[in-house]
Design an enzyme around this catalytic site. Structure first.
Site, short mmCIF file in Angstrom:
data_model
loop_
_atom_site.label_atom_id
_atom_site.label_comp_id
_atom_site.label_asym_id
_atom_site.label_seq_id
_atom_site.Cartn_x
_atom_site.Cartn_y
_atom_site.Cartn_z
CE1 TYR A 27 -1.51 -10.25 4.36
CE2 TYR A 27 0.45 -10.78 3.33
CZ TYR A 27 -0.57 -10.27 3.28
OH TYR A 27 -0.75 -9.28 2.23
CG ASN A 78 -8.19 -14.24 3.27
OD1 ASN A 78 -8.32 -13.50 2.43
ND2 ASN A 78 -7.21 -14.26 4.08
CG HIS A 84 -8.24 -6.09 -2.85
ND1 HIS A 84 -9.08 -5.55 -1.84
CD2 HIS A 84 -7.25 -6.76 -2.38
CE1 HIS A 84 -8.56 -5.95 -0.74
NE2 HIS A 84 -7.58 -6.67 -1.26
CG ASP A 91 -20.91 -11.86 -10.85
OD1 ASP A 91 -21.44 -11.05 -10.14
OD2 ASP A 91 -20.67 -11.73 -11.89
CG HIS A 104 -9.73 -9.61 4.48
ND1 HIS A 104 -9.17 -10.00 3.14
CD2 HIS A 104 -10.91 -8.90 4.10
CE1 HIS A 104 -10.12 -9.83 2.42
NE2 HIS A 104 -11.05 -9.33 2.75
CG LEU A 105 -4.66 -13.72 7.69
CD1 LEU A 105 -3.58 -14.07 6.76
CD2 LEU A 105 -4.62 -14.31 9.08
CB SER A 106 -3.50 -7.24 6.89
OG SER A 106 -4.12 -7.42 5.71
NE ARG A 115 -2.40 -4.66 0.20
CZ ARG A 115 -2.08 -5.86 -0.53
NH1 ARG A 115 -2.74 -6.85 -0.69
NH2 ARG A 115 -0.92 -5.83 -1.04
O1 CA2 Z 1 -5.17 -9.78 4.95
C1 CA2 Z 1 -5.55 -10.64 4.07
O2 CA2 Z 1 -6.00 -11.54 4.65
C2 CA2 Z 1 -5.54 -10.43 2.80
O3 CA2 Z 1 -6.59 -11.06 2.19
C3 CA2 Z 1 -4.21 -11.17 2.37
C4 CA2 Z 1 -3.94 -10.88 0.72
C5 CA2 Z 1 -3.93 -9.42 0.46
O4 CA2 Z 1 -3.98 -9.41 -0.73
C6 CA2 Z 1 -5.47 -8.77 0.81
O5 CA2 Z 1 -5.27 -7.45 0.55
C7 CA2 Z 1 -5.64 -8.81 2.35
C8 CA2 Z 1 -2.57 -11.45 0.49
C9 CA2 Z 1 -2.33 -12.94 0.89
C10 CA2 Z 1 -0.98 -13.22 0.54
O6 CA2 Z 1 -0.40 -13.88 1.53
C11 CA2 Z 1 0.96 -14.03 1.60
C12 CA2 Z 1 1.32 -14.79 2.86
C13 CA2 Z 1 2.70 -14.84 3.16
C14 CA2 Z 1 3.56 -14.36 2.06
C15 CA2 Z 1 2.99 -13.60 1.09
C16 CA2 Z 1 1.78 -13.57 0.99
#
Ligand code: CA2
Length: 154
Positions: A27, A78, A84, A91, A104-106, A115
């Site tokens: 992230y 985000n 998911h 809605d 999304h970051l990733s 995902r």
């Molecule tokens: O890639 C993304 O922005 C996500 O929305 C991030 C979510 C993940 O469940 C999605 O599939 C993709 C998770 C956010 C959790 O963020 C953290 C940040 C630091 C440490 C742990 C989790």
């Protein structure tokens, strides 16, 4: 305040408050505050005013989306893990009919199968995934472009 100033709500879902503290390889190293600050500066240059809200609670995010109708022209979201799982967020976005961009970051399509599906994708105007914090700026650019084009039609 200029009459062309766009007001945009930026929503961050669960666990994004932990950014910069854990899993930087997925992230990135920036904190949520740093991402917000960069976005704020960019938005100012573009003539847009941003308001930020992070919550770990699905209901609070639904409430914010419902309330956004009267105050904002668009939303960047985000939804994190709720992307998911959440029919309720989908809605709410569909109900308010505010142009919304999912970010999304990733790159969610390069990760685990669960995902790969987004409940929000069918009700947003577009999705940006995989560019780290830059995903937010790209999503915001797309939303601003969309809103300005829409305003030209009026
Ligand atoms: O890639 C993304 O922005 C996500 O929305 C991030 C979510 C993940 O469940 C999605 O599939 C993709 C998770 C956010 C959790 O963020 C953290 C940040 C630091 C440490 C742990 C989790």
């Amino acid at each position: 305040m200029s009459e062309n100033l766009l007001k945009i709500l930026v929503l961050h879902g669960p666990n994004l408050n932990l950014l910069g503290q854990r899993e930087p390889e997925i992230y990135g190293a920036l904190s949520l505050e740093q991402i917000n600050e960069q976005l704020h500066q960019f938005a100012k240059e573009q003539g847009a005013e941003l308001h930020f809200f992070q919550s770990n609670s699905e209901g609070e995010l639904v409430d914010k989306i419902q309330q956004a109708k009267s105050d904002y022209q668009g939303v960047v979201i985000n939804a994190a893990g709720y992307t998911h799982t959440s029919v309720a967020l989908r809605d709410a976005i569909a109900a308010v009919e505010l142009p919304t961009v999912e970010v999304h970051l990733s790159n969610i399509y390069q990760r685990e199968d669960f995902r790969h599906h987004s409940y929000l994708a069918p009700v947003v105007i577009g999705q940006v995934s995989g560019f780290g914090p830059e995903s937010y700026r790209l999503g915001l650019m797309g939303l601003i472009h969309h809103l300005r084009e829409k305003n030209k039609e009026c």
